[in-house]
Design an enzyme around this catalytic site. Structure first.
Site, PDB file in Angstrom:
ATOM      1  N   GLN A 103       0.848  -1.196   0.000  1.00 14.69           N
ATOM      2  CA  GLN A 103       0.000   0.000   0.000  1.00 14.69           C
ATOM      3  C   GLN A 103       0.884   1.247   0.000  1.00 14.69           C
ATOM      4  OE1 GLN A 103      -3.414  -0.702   3.061  1.00 14.69           O
ATOM      5  NE2 GLN A 103      -1.783  -2.138   3.548  1.00 14.69           N
ATOM      6  N   ASN A 104       2.200   1.047   0.144  1.00 17.87           N
ATOM      7  CA  ASN A 104       3.110   2.182   0.241  1.00 17.87           C
ATOM      8  C   ASN A 104       3.407   2.759  -1.135  1.00 17.87           C
ATOM      9  OD1 ASN A 104       3.097   1.488   2.891  1.00 17.87           O
ATOM     10  ND2 ASN A 104       5.118   0.536   2.893  1.00 17.87           N
ATOM     11  N   VAL A 105       3.566   4.064  -1.174  1.00 20.88           N
ATOM     12  CA  VAL A 105       3.829   4.743  -2.444  1.00 20.88           C
ATOM     13  C   VAL A 105       5.284   5.210  -2.508  1.00 20.88           C
ATOM     14  CG1 VAL A 105       1.416   5.487  -2.665  1.00 20.88           C
ATOM     15  CG2 VAL A 105       3.063   7.013  -1.542  1.00 20.88           C
ATOM     16  N   ASP A 106       6.097   4.797  -1.522  1.00 17.77           N
ATOM     17  CA  ASP A 106       7.432   5.387  -1.364  1.00 17.77           C
ATOM     18  C   ASP A 106       8.523   4.747  -2.230  1.00 17.77           C
ATOM     19  OD1 ASP A 106       8.017   2.989   0.064  1.00 17.77           O
ATOM     20  OD2 ASP A 106       7.564   3.936   1.986  1.00 17.77           O
ATOM     21  N   HIS A 121      -1.655   1.277  -4.277  1.00 19.93           N
ATOM     22  CA  HIS A 121      -2.026   2.687  -4.096  1.00 19.93           C
ATOM     23  C   HIS A 121      -1.175   3.627  -4.947  1.00 19.93           C
ATOM     24  CE1 HIS A 121      -4.116   1.764   0.007  1.00 19.93           C
ATOM     25  NE2 HIS A 121      -4.811   1.388  -1.042  1.00 19.93           N
ATOM     26  N   CYS A 132      -4.440  14.457 -20.658  1.00 21.95           N
ATOM     27  CA  CYS A 132      -4.328  13.367 -21.647  1.00 21.95           C
ATOM     28  C   CYS A 132      -4.178  11.995 -20.982  1.00 21.95           C
ATOM     29  CB  CYS A 132      -3.173  13.626 -22.606  1.00 21.95           C
ATOM     30  SG  CYS A 132      -1.539  13.396 -21.865  1.00 21.95           S
ATOM     31  N   THR A 189       0.692  -2.891   8.568  1.00 23.94           N
ATOM     32  CA  THR A 189      -0.527  -2.200   8.110  1.00 23.94           C
ATOM     33  C   THR A 189      -1.596  -2.243   9.193  1.00 23.94           C
ATOM     34  OG1 THR A 189      -2.285  -2.071   6.456  1.00 23.94           O
ATOM     35  CG2 THR A 189      -1.357  -4.268   6.845  1.00 23.94           C
ATOM     36  N   GLU A 216       1.453  -3.384  17.032  1.00 26.73           N
ATOM     37  CA  GLU A 216       0.233  -3.433  17.853  1.00 26.73           C
ATOM     38  C   GLU A 216      -0.812  -4.335  17.201  1.00 26.73           C
ATOM     39  OE1 GLU A 216      -0.448   0.804  17.961  1.00 26.73           O
ATOM     40  OE2 GLU A 216      -1.775   0.702  16.230  1.00 26.73           O
TER      41      GLU A 216
END
Ligand code: OAD
Length: 242
Positions: A103-106, A121, A132, A189, A216
């Site tokens: 899910q990370n965009v890094d 993502h 365009c 996550t 956690e």
């Protein structure tokens, strides 16, 4: 359900798996210094991303939105992948089906040399023309205040915003990996953002064993076979069969 707690048993399960799917979230990059979304040091608390990461916010004030993304690009460009990223890249080098859904965009998984990465993502290093539709990569440290496409159209970050659909082809790859894996490894996550979080029950329903690594408990912790409480940088390297 009683949880398995042995790291050795989980490592063995991964070593024997013919097909592995991994789902990662912001927690995997936390030890690199990239703030998570919902943790105590969450980016949202300082910058209210819900006011920035939407199509409406971009339409209202594209300069502000780009300022935020440029700041994040600069931050990410200045950090390094951590032992959790490297452990997943190592796990892939075992010659079996391996899909890393993130899910990370890094882009830190790719920088750690992971190969089969499915970015559900999108990527902060991709730009997309709002006129365009052309997409291109731009790794530069600084962008113009309002980046434009060569067609003259305004560019936007190539990420998925709140209220937007995921790319159907990319999502199909993620679903396929979840449905066909023997083991799913879920790390870092909060598992509250759908449809990504739904990949875990999908894998389970398809017969996969599920291993979770998080500092956690999450909504998934009750349904997984192994729930390891600790940082991905410490635990993922222990799950690699060396
Ligand atoms: P969150 O910020 O929601 O959750 C981060 C998770 O990582 C939490 O469960 C933390 O407990 C855990 N965590 C923090 N540090 C950790 C560490 N060192 N080791 C292991 N776990 C750690 O991030 P995501 O789940 O990735 O979507 O959020 C999902 C999506 O929400 C993001 O992709 C983004 C956001 O809206 C879009 O931008 C579309």
């Amino acid at each position: 359900m009683a949880k398995e707690t042995s790291v050795n048993a989980a490592r063995e399960l991964l070593a024997k798996a013919g097909s592995i799917a991994v789902l990662t979230g912001a927690g995997v990059s936390a030890e690199s210094g990239v703030p998570t979304f919902r943790g105590a040091a969450g980016l949202w608390k300082q910058f209210r991303p819900e006011d920035l990461a939407t199509p409406e916010a971009f339409a209202r004030d594209p300069k502000l939105c780009w300022e935020w993304y440029s700041w994040r690009r600069g931050l990410i460009a200045g950090v390094e992948p951590n032992p959790g990223h490297f452990a997943l890249a190592e796990m892939e080098q075992r010659g079996r089906a391996f899909t890393l859904i993130t899910q990370n965009v890094d882009g830190l998984h790719q920088r750690a040399d992971s190969k089969n990465v499915v970015e559900v993502h999108g990527s902060i290093w991709t730009l997309r023309c709002t006129k365009c539709g052309k997409e291109w990569q731009d790794l530069s440290a600084t962008l113009p205040a309002l980046p434009h496409c060569e067609c003259g159209g305004l560019a936007r970050p190539g990420v998925v915003w709140f209220g937007e659909n995921l790319n159907p082809q990319i999502w199909a790859k993620a679903e396929h990996a979840a449905q066909s894996c023997d083991v799913m490894l879920v790390a870092g996550t909060s598992a509250v953002v759908y449809p990504a979080a739904g990949l875990v029950p999908l894998a389970r329903a398809s017969g996969a064993k599920v291993i979770e690594v998080n500092i956690e408990a999450t909504p998934l912790s009750e349904m997984v076979d192994y729930a390891f409480s600790g940082s991905s940088g410490a635990i993922l390297p222990q799950l690699v069969d060396r």
